[in-house]
Design a protein around this motif. Structure first.
Motif, short mmCIF file in Angstrom:
data_model
loop_
_atom_site.label_atom_id
_atom_site.label_comp_id
_atom_site.label_asym_id
_atom_site.label_seq_id
_atom_site.Cartn_x
_atom_site.Cartn_y
_atom_site.Cartn_z
N VAL A 136 -9.11 -11.55 -35.98
CA VAL A 136 -8.33 -12.73 -35.58
C VAL A 136 -9.23 -13.69 -34.83
CG1 VAL A 136 -6.42 -13.56 -34.13
CG2 VAL A 136 -6.16 -11.45 -35.44
N SER A 137 -9.04 -14.99 -35.06
CA SER A 137 -9.68 -16.00 -34.21
C SER A 137 -8.60 -16.76 -33.47
CB SER A 137 -10.53 -16.97 -35.03
OG SER A 137 -9.73 -17.82 -35.82
N GLY A 138 -8.95 -17.22 -32.27
CA GLY A 138 -8.00 -17.98 -31.46
C GLY A 138 -8.62 -18.34 -30.13
N ASN A 139 -7.77 -18.74 -29.18
CA ASN A 139 -8.28 -19.15 -27.87
C ASN A 139 -8.59 -17.93 -27.01
OD1 ASN A 139 -5.84 -18.43 -26.27
ND2 ASN A 139 -4.91 -20.08 -27.45
N ALA A 140 -9.43 -18.15 -26.02
CA ALA A 140 -9.89 -17.05 -25.18
C ALA A 140 -8.75 -16.38 -24.42
CB ALA A 140 -10.95 -17.57 -24.20
N GLN A 141 -7.73 -17.17 -24.04
CA GLN A 141 -6.63 -16.63 -23.25
C GLN A 141 -5.84 -15.56 -24.00
OE1 GLN A 141 -7.25 -19.88 -23.72
NE2 GLN A 141 -7.98 -20.46 -21.68
N ALA A 142 -5.84 -15.63 -25.34
CA ALA A 142 -5.03 -14.70 -26.13
C ALA A 142 -5.80 -13.46 -26.55
CB ALA A 142 -4.49 -15.41 -27.37
N ARG A 143 -7.05 -13.36 -26.16
CA ARG A 143 -7.90 -12.26 -26.62
C ARG A 143 -7.31 -10.88 -26.31
NH1 ARG A 143 -13.28 -11.29 -27.87
NH2 ARG A 143 -13.99 -9.19 -27.34
N GLU A 144 -7.02 -10.62 -25.06
CA GLU A 144 -6.60 -9.28 -24.65
C GLU A 144 -5.27 -8.88 -25.26
OE1 GLU A 144 -8.61 -7.16 -23.29
OE2 GLU A 144 -10.11 -8.77 -23.28
N ARG A 145 -4.31 -9.82 -25.29
CA ARG A 145 -2.99 -9.46 -25.84
C ARG A 145 -3.07 -9.24 -27.36
NH1 ARG A 145 -1.20 -15.17 -25.08
NH2 ARG A 145 -0.91 -16.10 -27.15
N THR A 146 -3.98 -9.95 -28.04
CA THR A 146 -4.12 -9.77 -29.48
C THR A 146 -4.79 -8.44 -29.79
OG1 THR A 146 -4.32 -12.18 -29.71
CG2 THR A 146 -4.92 -10.85 -31.61
#
Length: 333
Positions: free
Chosen positions: A174-184
């Protein structure tokens, strides 16, 4: 009852809250008292007339595609639901109407509300859940052990797609913003790329499947990382001839979609990649399967904290149009 209705297609449409009769139900339908309805980008496509070739509506039409609610009446032929049951649904595309106090819906389009969700969080699950399920099982025909990449998968779609993909036995990136890293990563992603720190097309290769959640602008980058024989499924780029064939559209519509998507089909063909587009349909049977995944993984979709009621529907639409909600936007009844 109050209902938020589209009076005509318009690129700058607003909805009008009208007082209309509570719908009567047919023998295979239930009457649902709506608790919460979700507001989606799909509303923009419908309201502007962008999907008229797929589904055209008689005006005025009550808008809204997904909801949670409580059954108040069941048709004579309905045996698997009863009055008082809490349900969630993605309404059939030909008979939308979630932005209303009551809705009549076929019983085969609904499912019991997952046990770990309430009416608010439950309203954020069926559309993205069915999109992910149908995309992976039907459009991609995804096989265990293969690799899936979801660019922009840190939002509401990824929340559902990642655990459904893992349930299939896929390796998920998955790619996305840094804030969503841990929950993803916590919901099962095997690898996470911060889009502000790395270009995915520079670090990934030989991926079997890609689900595009971003825009047609990403098409070339996404194609570049897919191995020959792979598949690219887009939620945004637009329908092609294969989409029209799968839905038994007329020869005229098949030709129109083929012309509109010719550039994308050609590029995909040159890479020996199949291009697919999805326009998700209702399915109570699939929602029941999704519910098991939601409950097993304790998935709770993110919901924007802004409180909206039906009179605020155009403000809710404006928040979705802005592209910056903090989760699924919902209106509560």
């Amino acid at each position: 009852m109050k209902a938020a209705q589209l009076m005509k297609y318009d690129k700058n449409f607003d909805l009008k809250v009208n007082d209309i009769p509570v719908p009567a139900i047919k023998s295979d339908e239930v009457l649902v008292k709506v608790k919460v309805a979700a507001v989606n980008p799909l509303e923009m496509l419908i309201g502007t007339g962008s999907v008229k070739l797929i589904q055209d509506y008689d005006m005025p039409v009550t808008m809204g595609n997904e909801l949670t609610g409580v059954i108040e009446k069941v048709g004579d032929k309905v045996t698997d639901f009863k009055n008082g049951d809490a349900i969630y649904t993605r309404l059939p595309i030909e008979s939308i109407g979630a932005f209303a106090e009551y809705v009549a819906v076929k019983s085969d389009a609904i499912a019991p509300l997952p046990s770990n969700l309430d009416f608010v969080t439950g309203a954020a699950a069926p559309l993205t859940g069915l999109t992910a399920y149908q995309g992976l099982h039907e459009e991609l025909n995804a096989q265990a052990g293969k690799a899936l990449f979801i660019p922009g998968g840190s939002g509401s779609f990824g929340q559902m797609a990642v655990p459904i993909a893992k349930d299939l036995g896929l390796r998920v990136i998955v790619s996305g913003n840094a804030q969503a890293r841990e929950r993803t990563l916590a919901i099962g992603a095997d690898q996470y790329l911060d889009y502000q720190a790395v270009n995915y097309w520079e670090v990934l290769k030989d991926v079997d499947y890609v689900i595009d959640t971003l825009s047609p602008d990403e098409f070339d980058h996404e194609l570049s990382i897919i191995k020959p024989g792979g598949r690219l499924l887009s939620l945004r780029t637009g329908p092609n001839k294969q989409f029209a064939i799968d839905r038994n559209f007329s020869k005229l519509k098949q030709t129109m979609f083929a012309m509109a998507s010719a550039k994308f089909d050609r590029k995909a063909g040159q890479k020996d990649v199949q291009y697919r587009f999805i326009f998700v349909r209702s399915s109570g049977e699939q929602l029941r399967k999704i519910s098991k995944i939601i409950e097993a993984n304790q998935i709770v979709p993110a919901v924007d904290p802004t409180k909206f009621e039906i009179e605020d529907i155009n403000d809710a639409l404006a928040l979705v149009r802005s592209g910056h909600p903090q989760g699924k936007v919902v209106i509560q009844f």
